[in-house]
Scaffold this motif. Structure first.
Motif, mmCIF file in Angstrom:
data_model
loop_
_atom_site.group_PDB
_atom_site.id
_atom_site.type_symbol
_atom_site.label_atom_id
_atom_site.label_comp_id
_atom_site.label_asym_id
_atom_site.label_seq_id
_atom_site.Cartn_x
_atom_site.Cartn_y
_atom_site.Cartn_z
ATOM 1 N N LYS A 1 0.833 -1.193 0.000
ATOM 2 C CA LYS A 1 0.000 0.000 0.000
ATOM 3 C C LYS A 1 0.871 1.248 0.000
ATOM 4 O O LYS A 1 1.931 1.278 0.628
ATOM 5 C CB LYS A 1 -0.913 -0.003 1.234
ATOM 6 C CG LYS A 1 -1.937 1.114 1.275
ATOM 7 C CD LYS A 1 -2.820 0.964 2.506
ATOM 8 C CE LYS A 1 -3.865 2.061 2.563
ATOM 9 N NZ LYS A 1 -4.715 1.932 3.781
ATOM 10 N N GLU A 2 0.400 2.281 -0.672
ATOM 11 C CA GLU A 2 1.090 3.564 -0.662
ATOM 12 C C GLU A 2 0.926 4.231 0.692
ATOM 13 O O GLU A 2 -0.148 4.169 1.304
ATOM 14 C CB GLU A 2 0.524 4.468 -1.756
ATOM 15 C CG GLU A 2 1.182 5.841 -1.831
ATOM 16 C CD GLU A 2 0.549 6.724 -2.889
ATOM 17 O OE1 GLU A 2 1.051 7.843 -3.080
ATOM 18 O OE2 GLU A 2 -0.455 6.311 -3.486
ATOM 19 N N ILE A 3 2.000 4.854 1.180
ATOM 20 C CA ILE A 3 1.913 5.670 2.387
ATOM 21 C C ILE A 3 2.381 7.076 2.058
ATOM 22 O O ILE A 3 3.099 7.300 1.084
ATOM 23 C CB ILE A 3 2.725 5.082 3.554
ATOM 24 C CG1 ILE A 3 4.210 4.952 3.194
ATOM 25 C CG2 ILE A 3 2.142 3.750 3.998
ATOM 26 C CD1 ILE A 3 5.076 4.505 4.379
ATOM 27 N N SER A 4 1.964 8.005 2.877
ATOM 28 C CA SER A 4 2.273 9.420 2.676
ATOM 29 C C SER A 4 3.442 9.824 3.561
ATOM 30 O O SER A 4 3.843 9.085 4.473
ATOM 31 C CB SER A 4 1.021 10.245 3.020
ATOM 32 O OG SER A 4 1.339 11.601 3.187
ATOM 33 N N THR B 1 -2.255 11.799 7.698
ATOM 34 C CA THR B 1 -2.848 11.167 6.514
ATOM 35 C C THR B 1 -2.761 9.647 6.615
ATOM 36 O O THR B 1 -3.727 8.928 6.331
ATOM 37 C CB THR B 1 -2.133 11.638 5.239
ATOM 38 O OG1 THR B 1 -2.275 13.064 5.127
ATOM 39 C CG2 THR B 1 -2.720 10.978 4.001
ATOM 40 N N ASN B 2 -1.612 9.145 7.039
ATOM 41 C CA ASN B 2 -1.444 7.699 7.179
ATOM 42 C C ASN B 2 -2.341 7.128 8.271
ATOM 43 O O ASN B 2 -2.916 6.050 8.106
ATOM 44 C CB ASN B 2 0.023 7.369 7.482
ATOM 45 C CG ASN B 2 0.935 7.626 6.298
ATOM 46 O OD1 ASN B 2 0.513 7.520 5.142
ATOM 47 N ND2 ASN B 2 2.179 7.957 6.568
ATOM 48 N N ASN C 1 -5.215 8.341 9.346
ATOM 49 C CA ASN C 1 -6.610 8.390 8.911
ATOM 50 C C ASN C 1 -6.927 7.348 7.849
ATOM 51 O O ASN C 1 -8.097 6.997 7.645
ATOM 52 C CB ASN C 1 -6.954 9.786 8.386
ATOM 53 C CG ASN C 1 -7.034 10.807 9.503
ATOM 54 O OD1 ASN C 1 -7.327 10.463 10.652
ATOM 55 N ND2 ASN C 1 -6.762 12.069 9.189
ATOM 56 N N ALA C 2 -5.897 6.838 7.165
ATOM 57 C CA ALA C 2 -6.111 5.810 6.138
ATOM 58 C C ALA C 2 -6.321 4.434 6.754
ATOM 59 O O ALA C 2 -6.766 3.510 6.069
ATOM 60 C CB ALA C 2 -4.921 5.773 5.176
ATOM 61 N N ILE C 3 -6.016 4.285 8.039
ATOM 62 C CA ILE C 3 -6.237 3.013 8.731
ATOM 63 C C ILE C 3 -7.720 2.926 9.103
ATOM 64 O O ILE C 3 -8.276 3.868 9.668
ATOM 65 C CB ILE C 3 -5.365 2.926 10.004
ATOM 66 C CG1 ILE C 3 -3.881 3.068 9.648
ATOM 67 C CG2 ILE C 3 -5.607 1.603 10.732
ATOM 68 C CD1 ILE C 3 -2.971 3.196 10.863
ATOM 69 N N ARG D 1 -7.536 1.773 13.816
ATOM 70 C CA ARG D 1 -7.027 3.086 14.221
ATOM 71 C C ARG D 1 -7.248 3.307 15.716
ATOM 72 O O ARG D 1 -6.397 3.882 16.404
ATOM 73 C CB ARG D 1 -7.717 4.182 13.408
ATOM 74 C CG ARG D 1 -7.133 5.566 13.649
ATOM 75 C CD ARG D 1 -7.576 6.564 12.596
ATOM 76 N NE ARG D 1 -9.008 6.841 12.668
ATOM 77 C CZ ARG D 1 -9.876 6.537 11.710
ATOM 78 N NH1 ARG D 1 -9.450 5.914 10.610
ATOM 79 N NH2 ARG D 1 -11.153 6.844 11.834
ATOM 80 N N GLY E 1 -6.672 -2.143 6.210
ATOM 81 C CA GLY E 1 -7.021 -1.414 4.996
ATOM 82 C C GLY E 1 -6.168 -1.752 3.794
ATOM 83 O O GLY E 1 -6.201 -1.039 2.792
#
Length: 365
Positions: free
Chosen positions: A158-161, A166-167, A169-171, A176, A310
């Motif tokens: 998966k791409e991470i920032s 941001t990372n 909130n993507a979980i 989370r 995710g």
């Protein structure tokens, strides 16, 4: 995801193309530095193609290896690390490096790739193995009926920032919340120059799963061989109690958490979720933009855990070419014939499991 990988590949300098005849060789100690220079530049290559794996696998398990390369005009054009597993219980095989999730031919052109395939075929025939195995992220021989695949493994990437918020909130929400629990409880991460606590957490976890443990010297050799590209990250409570630990590989713009485990305490304090979050933070700060959660078998707890974070599963179409065997290998814990062994192994005292495990695991690959 493919666009991310392609962009990263485009940023790397392309290997120098050469002229003249292509020739096949076995890597010698003096070839290691240029082997690795090729691997770092070749788009098809992975961390598991690096020359250091020969030392790690041979010294940790006594497994015989062959590191083939093709060169042209003094320039390496392709590589293929191979190893032989020979066991009465698990069979006789030749293939990509044992205990490595990716492997097979990494080459710049079709002719170099063909020469390496031919070398693998000749060696498999000479050794009389049951099968030859490549571990690619995509099929290398889609139109060749002599190569077979099976649906067993998937990988999670998966791409991470570069931004922590941001990372986080993507979980997904549930996981989370587990990360936030670990933060609230004051868990802390330390990067270690040894594998002592990592091995303790890992050995505890694999015994709980009924899986034989790797020898401690294997992890120590990984850390010694790969240096800054191999990190041991340990999670502790505020008062210094061991919670969990993970050994990870850094490769190009990726981080790969590879071996890890948690103590019983980890379940109480969301230690595993906090551990991977801590690693994601550190990797993002280091410039990584891909989090490779690694290989899992379909239908396992590890598979479910990664999906809950995710991540989407991507099939790993490992390829097999049969020689003396009449059917594809099935050496995995989900095979019903291993269930009794797993149940018995879970009941062993930890010191006994840690003593016996290395003698068994070397034959698994």
């Amino acid at each position: 995801m493919n666009s991310i990988i392609e962009a990263a590949q485009a940023q790397r300098a392309a290997p120098v193309m050469a002229t003249g005849p292509l020739t096949l060789h076995l890597m010698q100690p003096q070839d290691a530095s240029r082997w690795d220079a090729f691997v770092r530049a070749c788009p098809e290559a992975t961390f598991f193609h690096l020359s250091g794996w020969q030392k790690v696998i041979q010294q940790s398990f006594g497994i015989k290896t062959w590191f083939y390369y093709v060169e042209q005009g003094g320039q390496i054009q392709g590589v293929l690390p191979l190893a032989e597993i020979k066991s009465r219980l698990f069979g006789h095989a030749l293939g990509a490096m044992p205990f490595c999730v990716y492997g097979g031919v990494a080459a710049l052109g079709d002719e170099a790739r063909r020469m390496l395939d031919d070398a693998a075929h000749a060696l498999a025939t000479k050794l009389g193995v049951g099968h030859l195995e490549y571990r690619g992220m995509r099929r290398a021989h889609p139109d060749d009926p002599s190569w077979h695949t099976k649906e067993l493994y998937v990988t999670f990437r998966k791409e991470i920032s570069g931004d922590d918020e941001t990372n986080l909130n993507a979980i997904p929400r549930k996981q989370r919340a587990m990360v936030r629990k670990g933060i609230k409880l004051g868990l802390k991460a330390v990067v270690e120059d040894n594998v002592e606590r990592m091995f303790a957490a890992y050995a505890h976890s694999v015994l709980r799963l009924g899986t034989p443990v790797f020898p401690k010297k294997y992890f120590a050799l990984l850390q010694q061989t790969f240096g800054d590209e191999c990190e041991v990250r340990t999670i502790l409570t505020e008062d210094g109690r061991l919670v969990a630990s993970v050994l990870s590989f850094y490769w190009r713009d990726e981080v790969v958490p590879y071996y890890g485990g948690g103590t019983d305490l980890a379940r109480e304090v969301a230690g595993n979720d906090y551990m991977y979050w801590s690693l994601m933070q550190a990797a993002a700060a280091r410039g990584c933009r891909i989090f490779d959660f690694g290989r899992s078998k379909l239908g396992t707890g590890a598979y479910d855990f990664k999906k809950n974070w995710g991540f989407s599963a991507e099939p790993l179409p490992y390829e097999y070419k049969l020689y003396t065997s009449s059917k594809l290998p099935d050496n995995n814990p989900l095979n019903p014939k291993y269930q009794l062994f797993i149940k018995m192994w879970k009941k062993l005292p930890l010191p006994v499991a840690n003593f016996l495990g290395p003698y068994i695991v070397r034959n698994l690959g």
